[in-house]
Design an enzyme around this catalytic site. Structure first.
Site, mmCIF file in Angstrom:
data_model
loop_
_atom_site.group_PDB
_atom_site.id
_atom_site.type_symbol
_atom_site.label_atom_id
_atom_site.label_comp_id
_atom_site.label_asym_id
_atom_site.label_seq_id
_atom_site.Cartn_x
_atom_site.Cartn_y
_atom_site.Cartn_z
ATOM 1 N N GLU A 1 32.900 38.784 50.738
ATOM 2 C CA GLU A 1 33.365 40.154 50.560
ATOM 3 C C GLU A 1 33.834 40.743 51.894
ATOM 4 O O GLU A 1 33.552 40.180 52.957
ATOM 5 C CB GLU A 1 32.208 40.996 49.998
ATOM 6 N N HIS B 1 38.684 39.493 48.688
ATOM 7 C CA HIS B 1 37.658 38.456 48.892
ATOM 8 C C HIS B 1 38.193 37.069 48.562
ATOM 9 O O HIS B 1 39.099 36.905 47.748
ATOM 10 C CB HIS B 1 36.348 38.778 48.159
HETATM 11 C C1 GLP Z 1 35.870 35.878 41.488
HETATM 12 C C2 GLP Z 1 35.595 34.651 42.344
HETATM 13 C C3 GLP Z 1 36.740 34.330 43.222
HETATM 14 C C4 GLP Z 1 38.031 34.619 42.483
HETATM 15 C C5 GLP Z 1 38.175 36.105 42.282
HETATM 16 C C6 GLP Z 1 39.362 36.506 41.433
HETATM 17 O O1 GLP Z 1 34.813 36.639 41.211
HETATM 18 N N1 GLP Z 1 34.380 34.662 43.099
HETATM 19 O O2 GLP Z 1 36.654 32.980 43.655
HETATM 20 O O3 GLP Z 1 39.128 34.165 43.226
HETATM 21 O O4 GLP Z 1 36.974 36.677 41.812
HETATM 22 O O5 GLP Z 1 39.142 36.259 40.081
HETATM 23 P P1 GLP Z 1 40.275 36.397 38.956
HETATM 24 O O6 GLP Z 1 41.124 35.192 39.078
HETATM 25 O O7 GLP Z 1 39.508 36.450 37.661
HETATM 26 O O8 GLP Z 1 41.019 37.638 39.257
#
Ligand code: GLP
Length: 257
Positions: free
Chosen positions: A150, A145
């Site tokens: 999603e 995503h």
């Molecule tokens: C989140 C956000 C995204 C983000 C992704 C990865 O929930 N909605 O914008 O890129 O999940 O997050 P992380 O960097 O904590 O792995």
């Protein structure tokens, strides 16, 4: 395919660095360059653990967002900006409390908006009024995503309310107090809106992102992998550490610095 892979394909530029810290610094420097000399930059900003060292780098480098307009990518529906798991809280904690900025030019989606459609339309109009996003920063979910788009999200989607995938809710549970469920819905900037940015920088670090990065860059493109939409954009830089690039095979070492 309606809302799928249409138009010419592009190959994102790939930069692979040895560590997550180096990858975050490279992204921080790119954002810093966008802000240099008080340029009236329009930034699309992301949240998540991956972004923490980027914002820490910007803060310690003393960058100023005084002349910048920023649009965050997403927010949970039902969370107030004071909720510690809200993305508004994250941005305040990691960036806005630490760098000079103009509060009037910080745009966040309102997870408490009574009319989610109207809120999404307000945000799209504000992005348009700002002249569109110049530099869009993205992370990537383990399921591919981008923002909260999603798998299955149309590539021409606009900002809207979405239902979160069970795997995303499970991955993000750690950000919530024990016993408090991750909201079922979120507001997110759409893939179509992201693709209208002038330039996109995606940062991925850690082995948990390797499969998603490989699917996005080298797998069959399509809505099953939202990040594969970036191959429709002519100006994308993907910055990875070695772990996140480990599914790319020889291409990763070609792109390595
Ligand atoms: C989140 C956000 C995204 C983000 C992704 C990865 O929930 N909605 O914008 O890129 O999940 O997050 P992380 O960097 O904590 O792995």
């Amino acid at each position: 395919m309606a809302g799928g892979m249409t138009g010419p394909g592009h190959q994102p530029e790939l930069l692979v660095l040895d560590s997550a810290a180096q990858a975050a610094e490279a992204v921080g420097r790119r954002i810093g360059a966008e802000l240099a000399a008080g340029r009236a930059a329009v930034l699309g900003l992301a949240t998540g653990a991956t972004m923490r060292p980027v914002y820490a780098w910007l803060a310690q480098a003393g960058v100023s967002l005084r002349c910048a307009t920023t649009f965050n990518l997403d927010e949970y529906v039902g969370l107030a900006p004071g909720h510690p798991a809200s993305f508004a809280f994250f941005m305040r904690e990691h960036l806005f409390s630490r760098v000079e900025h103009d509060p009037c030019r910080i745009f966040l989606l309102d997870g408490l908006a009574p009319d989610l459609e109207a809120e999404a339309a307000r945000y799209e109009a504000a992005i348009h009024a700002a002249g569109g996003i110049g530099l869009q920063l993205l992370g990537i979910g383990r399921n591919g995503h981008i923002g909260f788009n999603e798998p299955g999200a149309p590539f021409n989607s606009a900002t809207r309310a979405v239902t979160l995938a069970p795997s995303t809710r499970a991955a993000n549970q750690q950000d919530f107090p024990p016993g408090e469920p991750v909201p079922a819905q979120a507001l997110t900037v759409g893939i179509g809106t992201i693709l209208r940015s002038r330039e996109i920088v995606l940062l991925a670090t850690g082995p948990a992102k390797a499969a998603a990065v490989a699917a996005a860059l080298t797998g069959p493109p399509g809505p099953h992998c939202p990040a594969s939409a970036l191959r429709l954009h002519p100006s994308v830089l993907v910055v990875c550490d070695r772990d996140a690039a480990s599914g790319l095979g020889p291409r990763a070492s070609e792109g390595a610095e």
